[in-house]
Design an enzyme around this catalytic site. Structure first.
Site, mmCIF file in Angstrom:
data_model
loop_
_atom_site.group_PDB
_atom_site.id
_atom_site.type_symbol
_atom_site.label_atom_id
_atom_site.label_comp_id
_atom_site.label_asym_id
_atom_site.label_seq_id
_atom_site.Cartn_x
_atom_site.Cartn_y
_atom_site.Cartn_z
ATOM 1 N N LYS A 58 40.095 44.143 25.434
ATOM 2 C CA LYS A 58 41.026 43.336 26.239
ATOM 3 C C LYS A 58 40.297 42.186 26.944
ATOM 4 O O LYS A 58 40.764 41.062 26.935
ATOM 5 C CB LYS A 58 41.723 44.190 27.315
ATOM 6 C CG LYS A 58 42.627 45.274 26.780
ATOM 7 C CD LYS A 58 43.468 45.903 27.897
ATOM 8 C CE LYS A 58 42.642 46.586 28.973
ATOM 9 N NZ LYS A 58 41.930 47.802 28.521
ATOM 10 N N ARG A 103 48.945 49.653 35.032
ATOM 11 C CA ARG A 103 48.320 50.815 34.399
ATOM 12 C C ARG A 103 49.245 52.027 34.397
ATOM 13 O O ARG A 103 48.883 53.064 33.852
ATOM 14 C CB ARG A 103 47.057 51.232 35.158
ATOM 15 C CG ARG A 103 45.809 50.397 34.917
ATOM 16 C CD ARG A 103 45.118 50.788 33.645
ATOM 17 N NE ARG A 103 43.697 51.054 33.697
ATOM 18 C CZ ARG A 103 42.725 50.135 33.720
ATOM 19 N NH1 ARG A 103 42.982 48.874 33.769
ATOM 20 N NH2 ARG A 103 41.466 50.506 33.663
ATOM 21 N N ARG A 117 28.403 50.230 24.548
ATOM 22 C CA ARG A 117 28.486 49.392 25.745
ATOM 23 C C ARG A 117 27.700 50.015 26.906
ATOM 24 O O ARG A 117 27.032 49.309 27.653
ATOM 25 C CB ARG A 117 29.965 49.228 26.132
ATOM 26 C CG ARG A 117 30.206 48.137 27.132
ATOM 27 C CD ARG A 117 31.674 47.722 27.144
ATOM 28 N NE ARG A 117 32.451 48.566 28.027
ATOM 29 C CZ ARG A 117 33.764 48.410 28.234
ATOM 30 N NH1 ARG A 117 34.426 47.461 27.616
ATOM 31 N NH2 ARG A 117 34.407 49.194 29.036
ATOM 32 N N ARG A 156 27.338 49.598 34.738
ATOM 33 C CA ARG A 156 28.705 50.054 35.010
ATOM 34 C C ARG A 156 28.695 51.566 35.004
ATOM 35 O O ARG A 156 28.678 52.202 33.964
ATOM 36 C CB ARG A 156 29.675 49.504 33.959
ATOM 37 C CG ARG A 156 30.002 48.057 34.195
ATOM 38 C CD ARG A 156 31.155 47.634 33.333
ATOM 39 N NE ARG A 156 32.323 48.481 33.532
ATOM 40 C CZ ARG A 156 33.468 48.285 32.915
ATOM 41 N NH1 ARG A 156 33.601 47.282 32.090
ATOM 42 N NH2 ARG A 156 34.480 49.086 33.130
ATOM 43 N N ARG A 172 38.876 58.479 31.018
ATOM 44 C CA ARG A 172 39.633 57.224 31.066
ATOM 45 C C ARG A 172 40.649 57.132 29.923
ATOM 46 O O ARG A 172 41.756 56.616 30.102
ATOM 47 C CB ARG A 172 38.668 56.029 31.045
ATOM 48 C CG ARG A 172 38.074 55.735 32.434
ATOM 49 C CD ARG A 172 36.756 54.975 32.393
ATOM 50 N NE ARG A 172 36.728 53.791 31.564
ATOM 51 C CZ ARG A 172 37.139 52.578 31.943
ATOM 52 N NH1 ARG A 172 37.647 52.379 33.134
ATOM 53 N NH2 ARG A 172 37.051 51.563 31.114
HETATM 54 P P1 AMP Z 1 38.906 48.189 33.757
HETATM 55 O O1 AMP Z 1 37.768 47.237 33.939
HETATM 56 O O2 AMP Z 1 40.226 47.487 33.608
HETATM 57 O O3 AMP Z 1 38.667 49.169 32.656
HETATM 58 O O4 AMP Z 1 39.034 49.023 35.112
HETATM 59 C C1 AMP Z 1 37.961 49.818 35.598
HETATM 60 C C2 AMP Z 1 38.492 50.830 36.594
HETATM 61 O O5 AMP Z 1 39.098 50.147 37.697
HETATM 62 C C3 AMP Z 1 39.592 51.759 36.077
HETATM 63 O O6 AMP Z 1 39.066 52.866 35.396
HETATM 64 C C4 AMP Z 1 40.296 52.148 37.361
HETATM 65 O O7 AMP Z 1 39.541 53.098 38.095
HETATM 66 C C5 AMP Z 1 40.247 50.850 38.138
HETATM 67 N N1 AMP Z 1 41.435 50.022 37.845
HETATM 68 C C6 AMP Z 1 41.479 48.802 37.214
HETATM 69 N N2 AMP Z 1 42.729 48.343 37.128
HETATM 70 C C7 AMP Z 1 43.520 49.275 37.713
HETATM 71 C C8 AMP Z 1 44.926 49.404 37.930
HETATM 72 N N3 AMP Z 1 45.798 48.464 37.502
HETATM 73 N N4 AMP Z 1 45.365 50.516 38.571
HETATM 74 C C9 AMP Z 1 44.527 51.475 39.014
HETATM 75 N N5 AMP Z 1 43.208 51.434 38.822
HETATM 76 C C10 AMP Z 1 42.684 50.347 38.179
#
Ligand code: AMP
Length: 189
Positions: A13, A88, A127, A135, A146
């Site tokens: 994404k 989400r 990654r 990370r 996840r």
């Molecule tokens: P991402 O980089 O989008 O994979 O997000 C990393 C982490 O941030 C996720 O695993 C969640 O813990 C948190 N996170 C990101 N976006 C959201 C969202 N829209 N709602 C809740 N948690 C989020």
């Protein structure tokens, strides 16, 4: 044009959103990036989010909904934005619908980047190695968590947006360039 990018962790994404920023002049709004920035800055939100992110769970809806509501008010969002990692879950999607209606904004399309779980696990393992632990949510065990959270909480958004006639599915197992092409085709269709 205002878009949502949906897809499991590791589907690409972020990579595709960056290309769409370059090609379409849209702004990328990644709640994950914003939360990581808050963690790095040591804000209250960051401190609260870090433990939750590290275990692969979703941070509370009110935090991310608030972040997005403030961010889409900014002038640079006027030409359109790509929501990457938000919404989400169904509660966030409903909050977004309300927010967009209030701000008289439209949601033009929801792009799902579809990838098999097995492929994702091997991508994320790669990654995690590359990032050298930068990370802390990127290890295989947390990835499985996840992915489970994605299937359980985020995947129900697919029928939600399908019912709104906005969902477009793209094959995320193609090369990065081919996925970009598929996205362009889907948006022009
Ligand atoms: P991402 O980089 O989008 O994979 O997000 C990393 C982490 O941030 C996720 O695993 C969640 O813990 C948190 N996170 C990101 N976006 C959201 C969202 N829209 N709602 C809740 N948690 C989020």
């Amino acid at each position: 044009m205002n878009l949502i990018l949906l897809g499991p962790p590791g589907a690409g994404k972020g990579t595709q959103a960056e290309r769409m920023v370059a090609d379409l002049g849209l702004i990328q709004l990644s709640t994950g990036d914003m939360l990581r920035a808050a963690v790095a800055a040591g804000t209250d939100v960051g401190r609260q989010a870090k433990v939750i992110m590290d275990r692969g769970d979703l941070v509370p809806d009110e935090i991310v909904v608030g972040i997005i509501a403030d961010r889409i008010e900014e002038p640079d969002c006027k030409n359109g934005f790509i929501l990457d990692g938000f919404p989400r879950n169904t509660a966030q999607a409903k909050a977004l619908d309300v927010m967009l209606t209030e701000k008289k904004l439209t949601l033009d399309a929801v792009l799902e980047i579809r990838v098999d779980d097995k492929i994702l696990i091997s991508r994320i393992e790669g990654r995690a190695r590359e990032s050298g632990g930068e990370r802390s949510d990127d290890n295989a065990e947390i990835l499985k968590k996840r992915l489970a959270v994605y299937h359980d909480q985020t995947a129900p958004l697919l029928p939600y947006y399908e019912a709104q006639n906005r969902l477009k599915v793209v094959d995320g197992m193609l090369s990065i360039d081919a996925v970009s092409e598929e996205i362009k085709k889907a948006l022009n269709a």
